[in-house]
Design a protein around this motif. Structure first.
Motif, PDB file in Angstrom:
ATOM      1  N   ARG A  63       0.837  -1.201   0.000  1.00 11.13           N
ATOM      2  CA  ARG A  63       0.000   0.000   0.000  1.00 11.13           C
ATOM      3  C   ARG A  63       0.872   1.252   0.000  1.00 11.13           C
ATOM      4  NH1 ARG A  63      -2.087   3.770   3.600  1.00 11.13           N
ATOM      5  NH2 ARG A  63      -4.283   4.341   3.341  1.00 11.13           N
ATOM      6  N   GLY A  64       0.643   2.137  -0.971  1.00 12.15           N
ATOM      7  CA  GLY A  64       1.415   3.362  -1.065  1.00 12.15           C
ATOM      8  C   GLY A  64       2.594   3.303  -2.013  1.00 12.15           C
ATOM      9  N   SER A  65       2.883   2.123  -2.597  1.00 12.90           N
ATOM     10  CA  SER A  65       3.980   2.041  -3.565  1.00 12.90           C
ATOM     11  C   SER A  65       3.616   2.848  -4.808  1.00 12.90           C
ATOM     12  CB  SER A  65       4.246   0.584  -3.961  1.00 12.90           C
ATOM     13  OG  SER A  65       4.758  -0.157  -2.881  1.00 12.90           O
ATOM     14  N   LEU A  66       4.545   3.701  -5.223  1.00 13.22           N
ATOM     15  CA  LEU A  66       4.360   4.544  -6.399  1.00 13.22           C
ATOM     16  C   LEU A  66       5.572   4.343  -7.297  1.00 13.22           C
ATOM     17  CD1 LEU A  66       2.787   6.927  -7.833  1.00 13.22           C
ATOM     18  CD2 LEU A  66       4.238   8.478  -6.501  1.00 13.22           C
ATOM     19  N   PHE A  67       5.339   4.025  -8.570  1.00 12.24           N
ATOM     20  CA  PHE A  67       6.480   3.808  -9.454  1.00 12.24           C
ATOM     21  C   PHE A  67       6.176   4.273 -10.865  1.00 12.24           C
ATOM     22  CE2 PHE A  67       4.108  -0.181  -9.377  1.00 12.24           C
ATOM     23  CZ  PHE A  67       4.029  -0.555 -10.712  1.00 12.24           C
ATOM     24  N   LEU A  68       7.255   4.643 -11.555  1.00  9.64           N
ATOM     25  CA  LEU A  68       7.172   5.157 -12.925  1.00  9.64           C
ATOM     26  C   LEU A  68       8.043   4.293 -13.824  1.00  9.64           C
ATOM     27  CD1 LEU A  68       6.333   7.446 -14.952  1.00  9.64           C
ATOM     28  CD2 LEU A  68       8.488   8.567 -14.330  1.00  9.64           C
ATOM     29  N   LEU A  69       7.495   3.924 -14.978  1.00  9.20           N
ATOM     30  CA  LEU A  69       8.225   3.166 -15.988  1.00  9.20           C
ATOM     31  C   LEU A  69       8.289   3.992 -17.263  1.00  9.20           C
ATOM     32  CD1 LEU A  69       6.369  -0.180 -15.344  1.00  9.20           C
ATOM     33  CD2 LEU A  69       8.724   0.300 -14.683  1.00  9.20           C
ATOM     34  N   VAL A 114       9.076   4.319  -5.080  1.00  8.93           N
ATOM     35  CA  VAL A 114       9.136   4.830  -3.715  1.00  8.93           C
ATOM     36  C   VAL A 114       7.886   4.410  -2.933  1.00  8.93           C
ATOM     37  CG1 VAL A 114      10.512   6.829  -4.408  1.00  8.93           C
ATOM     38  CG2 VAL A 114       8.032   7.023  -4.302  1.00  8.93           C
ATOM     39  N   ASP A 115       7.975   4.575  -1.624  1.00 15.13           N
ATOM     40  CA  ASP A 115       6.852   4.327  -0.718  1.00 15.13           C
ATOM     41  C   ASP A 115       6.238   5.671  -0.350  1.00 15.13           C
ATOM     42  OD1 ASP A 115       5.098   3.638   1.257  1.00 15.13           O
ATOM     43  OD2 ASP A 115       6.587   2.832   2.640  1.00 15.13           O
ATOM     44  N   MET A 116       4.985   5.877  -0.745  1.00 17.05           N
ATOM     45  CA  MET A 116       4.301   7.145  -0.475  1.00 17.05           C
ATOM     46  C   MET A 116       3.192   6.959   0.558  1.00 17.05           C
ATOM     47  SD  MET A 116       5.862   9.345  -2.373  1.00 17.05           S
ATOM     48  CE  MET A 116       4.757  10.752  -2.425  1.00 17.05           C
ATOM     49  N   ASP A 117       3.377   6.025   1.465  1.00 17.48           N
ATOM     50  CA  ASP A 117       2.327   5.743   2.442  1.00 17.48           C
ATOM     51  C   ASP A 117       2.009   6.962   3.308  1.00 17.48           C
ATOM     52  OD1 ASP A 117       0.518   3.779   3.602  1.00 17.48           O
ATOM     53  OD2 ASP A 117       1.741   3.952   5.395  1.00 17.48           O
ATOM     54  N   VAL A 118       3.034   7.767   3.646  1.00 15.92           N
ATOM     55  CA  VAL A 118       2.815   8.957   4.474  1.00 15.92           C
ATOM     56  C   VAL A 118       1.916   9.957   3.759  1.00 15.92           C
ATOM     57  CG1 VAL A 118       3.938  10.924   5.571  1.00 15.92           C
ATOM     58  CG2 VAL A 118       4.998   8.656   5.701  1.00 15.92           C
TER      59      VAL A 118
END
Length: 277
Positions: A63-69, A114-118
């Motif tokens: 939960r909160g993982s954000l990634f760009l390809l 990155v982890d964007m959970d915050v």
């Protein structure tokens, strides 16, 4: 098991009238096999757990993982058993990105994961806005979506810089901006038959001057830099797939198998076939 990557095209996934499309995916005990695409792909995990393997490197998703390809990446993704993932998946063409954000994020190779959970609620609200605009057209749709996308990307970039403190935006801005533009283009088109003159055109510089400025900024000549990108891509593809070496040679941007095998052995100490085995 290694597998054959699938190429996904703009025509398959993006409405040409808008240059973007957003999807809401539910991945339940599924394995989206190895693939690459002509477009950019920005993903945000809302719930569940799984794995994203990018260019042969495994990344845990939660939960909160954000990634760009980017178009230069290949990947495969799957959920853990009994932990299905819900994911926002935004795909868009390169022309949808403004020059400033392109230069900021892509003048060097970086895996943006990155982890964007915050900041979960903030990022989720931006994706909801994009989804609403995509399926409920109103005047100014493109500007609204582009604004939300760039806010997400800037948050992704900042979180990445915090995770990798060696990256300094001020240092990047101090670099020659015209060479930055060329680097962005090179990093996304190195698999194409890319000539120095074409890269120089992206920088709006004469080829001879561009060649000198490029070497001064990167420390190595253009052709050596380009070959390094191709070799690293080939190495990752050899690790992640069972594509024949000949196909990997051409998929990585080399014109001849002999040149590819010689350059690969010189850089990595062994032949491509030995490495793949």
């Amino acid at each position: 098991m290694k597998n054959q990557p699938i190429r996904l095209t703009n025509a398959q996934f993006i409405d040409p009238s808008s240059s973007f499309q957003i999807y809401y995916q539910h991945i339940n005990n599924e394995h989206h096999s190895l693939h690459w695409h002509e477009f950019y792909e920005l993903c945000f995990v809302l719930r569940g757990r799984g794995v994203n393997i990018v260019n042969g490197t495994e990344h845990q998703l939660t939960r909160g993982s954000l990634f760009l390809l980017t178009p230069a990446d290949f990947h495969e993704i799957f959920s853990f058993p009994d932990e299905p993932m819900d994911i926002y998946n935004l795909v868009f063409s390169g022309e949808f990105l403004g020059e400033d954000i392109r230069e900021l994020m892509f003048q060097q190779f970086a895996e943006y994961m990155v982890d964007m959970d915050v900041n979960f609620d903030m990022i989720e609200s931006e994706f909801r806005l994009i989804s609403s605009e995509a399926y409920n057209w109103m005047p100014g749709q493109r500007m609204m979506v582009k604004g939300a996308l760039e806010r997400i990307l800037l948050n992704l970039f900042r979180a990445h810089c915090q995770k990798h403190p060696g990256i300094d935006e001020k240092d990047l801005e101090a670099q020659h901006r015209s060479i930055q533009r060329a680097l962005v283009y090179i990093h996304h088109h190195f698999r194409d038959p890319l000539r120095l003159e074409e890269a120089a055109k992206q920088a709006a510089l004469a080829p001879n001057y561009f060649s000198q400025a490029f070497r001064k900024m990167t420390g190595i000549p253009f052709q050596i830099y380009l070959q390094g990108l191709r070799l690293n891509f080939a190495k990752s593809l050899l690790m992640a797939s069972d594509i024949p070496v000949t196909e990997i040679c051409y998929a990585s941007g080399f014109n001849t198998l002999t040149h590819f095998e010689r350059a690969f052995k010189q850089k990595f100490g062994g032949s491509p076939r030995t490495f793949q085995k």
